[in-house]
Design a protein around this motif. Structure first.
Motif, mmCIF file in Angstrom:
data_model
loop_
_atom_site.group_PDB
_atom_site.id
_atom_site.type_symbol
_atom_site.label_atom_id
_atom_site.label_comp_id
_atom_site.label_asym_id
_atom_site.label_seq_id
_atom_site.Cartn_x
_atom_site.Cartn_y
_atom_site.Cartn_z
ATOM 1 N N LYS A 216 0.837 -1.206 0.000
ATOM 2 C CA LYS A 216 0.000 0.000 0.000
ATOM 3 C C LYS A 216 0.864 1.245 0.000
ATOM 4 C CE LYS A 216 -3.615 -2.049 2.839
ATOM 5 N NZ LYS A 216 -4.674 -1.690 3.769
ATOM 6 N N PRO A 418 -8.936 -0.058 11.400
ATOM 7 C CA PRO A 418 -7.828 -0.648 10.644
ATOM 8 C C PRO A 418 -7.512 0.188 9.406
ATOM 9 C CG PRO A 418 -9.848 -1.842 10.168
ATOM 10 C CD PRO A 418 -10.194 -0.810 11.209
ATOM 11 N N GLY A 419 -6.306 0.038 8.897
ATOM 12 C CA GLY A 419 -5.910 0.760 7.689
ATOM 13 C C GLY A 419 -6.028 2.263 7.897
ATOM 14 N N GLY A 446 -5.285 -2.476 12.648
ATOM 15 C CA GLY A 446 -4.775 -3.603 11.877
ATOM 16 C C GLY A 446 -4.358 -3.191 10.485
ATOM 17 N N ASN A 447 -3.499 -3.989 9.884
ATOM 18 C CA ASN A 447 -3.027 -3.757 8.521
ATOM 19 C C ASN A 447 -2.271 -5.009 8.096
ATOM 20 O OD1 ASN A 447 -3.586 -1.709 6.728
ATOM 21 N ND2 ASN A 447 -2.081 -0.280 7.534
ATOM 22 N N PRO A 448 -1.813 -5.099 6.861
ATOM 23 C CA PRO A 448 -1.170 -6.358 6.464
ATOM 24 C C PRO A 448 0.088 -6.754 7.272
ATOM 25 C CG PRO A 448 -1.922 -5.175 4.531
ATOM 26 C CD PRO A 448 -2.154 -4.273 5.695
ATOM 27 N N SER A 477 -2.565 -8.731 9.538
ATOM 28 C CA SER A 477 -3.257 -9.855 8.907
ATOM 29 C C SER A 477 -2.343 -10.845 8.194
ATOM 30 C CB SER A 477 -4.302 -9.317 7.937
ATOM 31 O OG SER A 477 -3.725 -8.411 7.013
ATOM 32 N N ARG A 478 -1.241 -10.366 7.653
ATOM 33 C CA ARG A 478 -0.453 -11.274 6.810
ATOM 34 C C ARG A 478 0.907 -11.648 7.403
ATOM 35 N NH1 ARG A 478 -1.723 -8.599 0.855
ATOM 36 N NH2 ARG A 478 -3.778 -7.806 1.451
ATOM 37 N N LYS A 483 -5.091 -15.570 8.495
ATOM 38 C CA LYS A 483 -5.423 -14.142 8.590
ATOM 39 C C LYS A 483 -5.871 -13.798 10.008
ATOM 40 C CE LYS A 483 -4.963 -12.492 4.437
ATOM 41 N NZ LYS A 483 -5.449 -11.594 3.427
ATOM 42 N N TYR A 485 -7.604 -10.587 11.815
ATOM 43 C CA TYR A 485 -8.213 -9.274 11.624
ATOM 44 C C TYR A 485 -8.609 -8.673 12.973
ATOM 45 C CZ TYR A 485 -8.720 -10.322 6.594
ATOM 46 O OH TYR A 485 -8.499 -10.605 5.275
ATOM 47 N N GLN A 487 -11.376 -7.844 14.145
ATOM 48 C CA GLN A 487 -12.531 -8.448 14.821
ATOM 49 C C GLN A 487 -12.142 -9.704 15.592
ATOM 50 O OE1 GLN A 487 -12.317 -7.832 11.635
ATOM 51 N NE2 GLN A 487 -13.123 -9.457 10.333
ATOM 52 N N ASN A 515 -16.645 -5.030 4.151
ATOM 53 C CA ASN A 515 -16.302 -6.239 4.892
ATOM 54 C C ASN A 515 -16.035 -5.971 6.363
ATOM 55 O OD1 ASN A 515 -16.283 -7.942 2.496
ATOM 56 N ND2 ASN A 515 -14.498 -6.709 1.923
ATOM 57 N N MET A 516 -15.085 -5.077 6.629
ATOM 58 C CA MET A 516 -14.632 -4.880 8.000
ATOM 59 C C MET A 516 -15.775 -4.491 8.931
ATOM 60 S SD MET A 516 -13.770 -2.410 10.416
ATOM 61 C CE MET A 516 -13.561 -0.873 9.536
ATOM 62 N N ASP A 519 -18.198 -7.277 9.597
ATOM 63 C CA ASP A 519 -17.653 -8.351 10.425
ATOM 64 C C ASP A 519 -17.477 -7.887 11.871
ATOM 65 O OD1 ASP A 519 -17.656 -9.834 8.139
ATOM 66 O OD2 ASP A 519 -15.498 -9.755 7.794
HETATM 67 P P1 2AM Z 1 -5.814 -8.275 4.238
HETATM 68 O O1 2AM Z 1 -5.623 -7.258 3.172
HETATM 69 O O2 2AM Z 1 -4.546 -8.978 4.611
HETATM 70 O O3 2AM Z 1 -6.901 -9.261 3.931
HETATM 71 C C1 2AM Z 1 -6.502 -2.880 6.483
HETATM 72 O O4 2AM Z 1 -6.827 -2.817 5.143
HETATM 73 C C2 2AM Z 1 -6.529 -4.280 7.009
HETATM 74 O O5 2AM Z 1 -7.862 -4.759 6.956
HETATM 75 C C3 2AM Z 1 -5.684 -5.289 6.254
HETATM 76 O O6 2AM Z 1 -4.872 -5.939 7.153
HETATM 77 C C4 2AM Z 1 -6.699 -6.207 5.634
HETATM 78 O O7 2AM Z 1 -6.238 -7.521 5.562
HETATM 79 C C5 2AM Z 1 -7.782 -6.128 6.658
HETATM 80 N N1 2AM Z 1 -9.062 -6.690 6.237
HETATM 81 C C6 2AM Z 1 -9.444 -7.184 5.041
HETATM 82 N N2 2AM Z 1 -10.682 -7.672 5.083
HETATM 83 C C7 2AM Z 1 -11.113 -7.503 6.349
HETATM 84 C C8 2AM Z 1 -12.307 -7.829 7.032
HETATM 85 N N3 2AM Z 1 -13.334 -8.450 6.453
HETATM 86 N N4 2AM Z 1 -12.375 -7.510 8.332
HETATM 87 C C9 2AM Z 1 -11.352 -6.902 8.945
HETATM 88 N N5 2AM Z 1 -10.205 -6.595 8.380
HETATM 89 C C10 2AM Z 1 -10.073 -6.887 7.087
#
Ligand code: 2AM
Length: 557
Positions: A216, A418-419, A446-448, A477-478, A483, A485, A487, A515-516, A519
């Protein structure tokens, strides 16, 4: 209201009787200021036509009054992934509950606001309309679904609405000429800079805060507001107007074999219009459908008939790619009519004005997507990411009353971001430090990868050390096989999260809506079930109550 203060006479069909008997209730629910603005405008117009109008925010509306209404105008927006604005939650739930009254005597009109680049376009407005009809009410006129460039549709709706309402009124004796309507907003003297009249500000710095090997490109951007009187609060957003790149416009003109120099009606050249006024980098279903009609290509026709495929296409491509993949003939005028109007981009502000004074800070992810060897960029994020010191930007503050720190500095806050969702929390933490707030604060980030993507790491460590931030949970996450996250962190901390909520903490979520935020919401529901002893419905009710109480606030996109 004063209807007969002026002797200017308009065309005779504009002249109506004042003092109509029935009151028109104009109800609005909106997350940003747009819905309120449209409702105010409608209320003012109807008032000027001599109608008795009651303008109310859904947040302040007593739902028990609904059964006594006879004329109702609803202006409501949808945000994120089909979400109802916080202000509208109570009324929305009431309409969908068993307590909802019969509304046989109600005539209504819904104006829905939304963004057609999202899937559930205008969903809340459509839901309101459906419920009113199901409860026996009749529409004054069909629902109007407005996109981000809403003004023209709003004007049309308003015009029709006042005609319909006036026709409904019993004709009175007194005919009063109307004052000529002033176009300025009543508060134009106090409002300094707006979407329409932005401030020209200067970039101080645009600095990459993700690592060299990050997937990113995220920038910390500082903007100088100079001595302009542009005030903002933590939680507000900065609107940034950016033009489309000249390269992109030239490429498009070339592909379409159109001459950019032709002057169109407004005295502007086609090229100018494409650069300054038209949306080129966010595609919508509508644009693809209209393009399909011109292109008459079998594959494209299939694509637009399949909602899921169409949605995927729209989120994964830009207009130029559509044009290149499915050539068609179009005139300059048709092109201008087909494209959506360009809108400013909103960025959650990452600073507190009490801390940074005449500056405003943003956290900007550069949108860059490479397909078939060609990289396509987001309009404003490219401009902000590549900005040099002294570059000029047109900006304004978009206040967000739905994302605000608790009034009481002793209240605890849980911040989930996150992000780039961290941006407003940087502002929150700065603000709470200035205010010497002694409520606890808990950040979920959170972030990768920790090495590459730990945004504001040094600052965060300082905040923890100095006690401005009480607690942090991180999800990279990575950095491991499976993964992780935020949540998952939230779930791990479920018991403590529940304790914080029980003792009055405010909960904030910022970042990805699709998504985030979904979830995270489900995880919160699970926490309430597990630790609060609720069933699923009670847990939903619990968080809806928190939303109405402004204790669960989201800034998701
Ligand atoms: P990922 O790209 O490794 O899947 C910020 O963008 C962070 O949010 C990244 O670490 C990303 O992980 C993560 N992310 C992606 N999908 C998500 C989800 N459904 N819930 C929470 N975090 C998520």
């Amino acid at each position: 209201a004063n209807f007969n203060q002026s002797s200017h006479t308009r065309a005779s069909n504009d002249v109506v009787n004042a003092q109509h008997s029935e009151t028109v209730t104009v109800l609005y629910g909106s997350q940003t200021g747009n819905g309120r603005g449209v409702a105010e405008q409608a209320a003012e117009q109807l008032t000027q036509k001599g109608l008795a109008v009651n303008l109310v925010s859904m947040a302040d509306y007593s739902v028990r009054k609904l059964k006594n209404e006879s004329l109702l105008v609803v202006v409501v927006s949808t945000h994120g992934e089909g979400e109802t604005p916080d202000d509208a939650i109570t009324l929305y739930q009431y309409l969908n509950s068993k307590r909802a009254p019969k509304l046989d005597n109600l005539k209504f009109s819904v104006l829905a606001l939304g963004d057609s680049s999202y899937e559930h376009f205008c969903q809340t407005g459509k839901d309101f309309q459906q419920r009113f009809i199901a409860l026996g009410a009749t529409e004054l006129q069909p629902i109007v679904e407005c996109d981000v460039d809403f003004q023209a549709l709003v004007d049309k709706w308003q015009q029709q609405l006042s005609e319909t309402l006036i026709d409904l009124m019993p004709s009175g004796a007194e005919i009063v000429p109307l004052p000529v309507q002033a176009n300025e907003q009543a508060n134009s003297q106090t409002a300094s800079f707006t979407k329409q009249q932005p401030l020209e500000a200067e970039v101080i710095i645009s600095q990459k805060i993700t690592g060299r090997d990050s997937g990113k490109d995220v920038r910390h951007v500082e903007i100088d507001l100079g001595d302009a009187n542009l005030a903002y609060q933590p939680g507000d957003a900065l609107g940034v107007w950016a033009e489309n790149s000249e390269l992109l416009v030239d490429e498009l003109l070339n592909n379409l074999q159109l001459n950019g120099e032709v002057i169109l009606d407004e005295g502007k050249s086609l090229k100018q219009i494409l650069m300054q006024d038209k949306e080129l980098t966010i595609l919508t279903a509508n644009v693809v459908k209209r393009w399909a009609e011109l292109a008459d290509n079998e594959a494209l026709n299939h694509l637009v008939d399949d909602t899921i495929q169409l949605r995927e296409y729209v989120t994964g491509h830009q207009f130029i790619e559509l044009v290149q993949a499915f050539p068609a003939n179009i005139t300059a005028q048709e092109l201008v009519a087909l494209l959506r109007g360009l809108t400013p981009r909103l960025y959650s502000i990452a600073s507190s004005q009490d801390e940074v004074e005449n500056e405003v800070h943003l956290t900007v992810a550069k949108i860059a997507e490479t397909r078939k060897g060609v990289t396509r960029y987001g309009t404003a994020s490219k401009c902000l990411s590549e900005a040099q010191e002294g570059n000029k930007l047109r900006v304004f503050v978009e206040s967000n009353p739905h994302f605000k720190l608790p009034e009481n500095p002793q209240t605890d806050v849980i911040m989930i971001g996150p992000g780039t969702g961290i941006a407003p929390f940087r502002a929150f933490i700065q603000q709470r430090a200035v205010d010497e707030a002694n409520g606890k604060s808990w950040l979920f980030f959170g972030n990768p990868h920790v090495e590459q993507d730990f945004l504001y790491q040094t600052e965060i460590q300082q905040w923890l050390k100095q006690g401005q931030l009480t607690q942090i949970d991180l999800a990279f996450s990575r950095d491991q096989a499976e993964k992780i996250y935020i949540q998952h962190r939230l779930a791990e901390q479920g018991e403590q999260v529940w304790q914080w909520l029980q003792s009055g903490a405010h909960l904030y979520v910022c970042g990805d809506a699709k998504n985030m935020a979904k979830d995270v919401h489900q995880t919160l529901i699970d926490i309430a079930i597990q630790y609060g002893g609720f069933d699923e419905q009670q847990a939903e009710d619990y968080f809806n109550q928190l939303r109405s109480d402004k204790r669960y606030q989201k800034d998701v996109y």
